[in-house]
Design a protein around this motif. Structure first.
Motif, mmCIF file in Angstrom:
data_model
loop_
_atom_site.group_PDB
_atom_site.id
_atom_site.type_symbol
_atom_site.label_atom_id
_atom_site.label_comp_id
_atom_site.label_asym_id
_atom_site.label_seq_id
_atom_site.Cartn_x
_atom_site.Cartn_y
_atom_site.Cartn_z
ATOM 1 N N GLU A 75 -4.002 0.851 -4.594
ATOM 2 C CA GLU A 75 -2.685 1.080 -5.194
ATOM 3 C C GLU A 75 -1.840 1.998 -4.320
ATOM 4 O O GLU A 75 -0.636 1.773 -4.146
ATOM 5 N N HIS A 78 -0.611 0.049 -1.399
ATOM 6 C CA HIS A 78 0.464 -0.856 -1.839
ATOM 7 C C HIS A 78 1.780 -0.089 -1.975
ATOM 8 O O HIS A 78 2.841 -0.589 -1.566
ATOM 9 N N ARG A 86 -4.257 -2.152 2.066
ATOM 10 C CA ARG A 86 -4.375 -2.663 0.709
ATOM 11 C C ARG A 86 -5.418 -3.778 0.641
ATOM 12 O O ARG A 86 -6.254 -3.797 -0.259
ATOM 13 N N LEU A 108 -0.732 -6.329 -8.555
ATOM 14 C CA LEU A 108 0.007 -6.000 -7.323
ATOM 15 C C LEU A 108 0.826 -7.189 -6.835
ATOM 16 O O LEU A 108 1.831 -6.999 -6.150
#
Length: 110
Positions: A75, A78, A86, A108
């Motif tokens: 996360e 990202h 990621r 995501l």
């Protein structure tokens, strides 16, 4: 109190001896001796092994919280816009907890 086990005797031979297969060969045999793996198969296996090794090292550092930690790292990557990091952390999370990784990937992607 001690419990002792003695196999039943069938005359002079134990009953378990009749179940054992004495005709089975004890040596290892390679069924596919004539075939060789292709370079693509070897490269794919090496990549999978590297991913598993990385996930195991992460698990050694974080224990049972390793999947959660990998999710947090994915996360964060990202949010930074770092797609390679990621993907790496999502792969580690996938090795450790497939459901968590699937939910994270879905979240995501949206």
């Amino acid at each position: 109190m001690t419990i002792r086990f003695a196999a039943a005797m069938n005359g002079t031979m134990p009953a378990i001896a009749g179940v054992l297969c004495t005709g089975a060969p004890l040596g290892a045999v390679n069924d596919n001796a004539g075939t060789r793996p292709s370079l693509r198969t070897v490269a794919k296996a090496t990549a999978i092994d590297a991913g598993i090794a990385e996930a195991l090292m992460h698990f050694a550092r974080h224990g049972l919280a390793a999947a959660e930690q990998a999710r947090i790292e994915a996360e964060a990557a990202h949010d930074r816009g770092d797609t390679s990091a990621r993907a790496r952390w999502l792969g580690i999370c996938r090795h450790l907890d497939r459901r968590m990784a699937a939910a994270l990937a879905k979240r995501l992607a949206s």
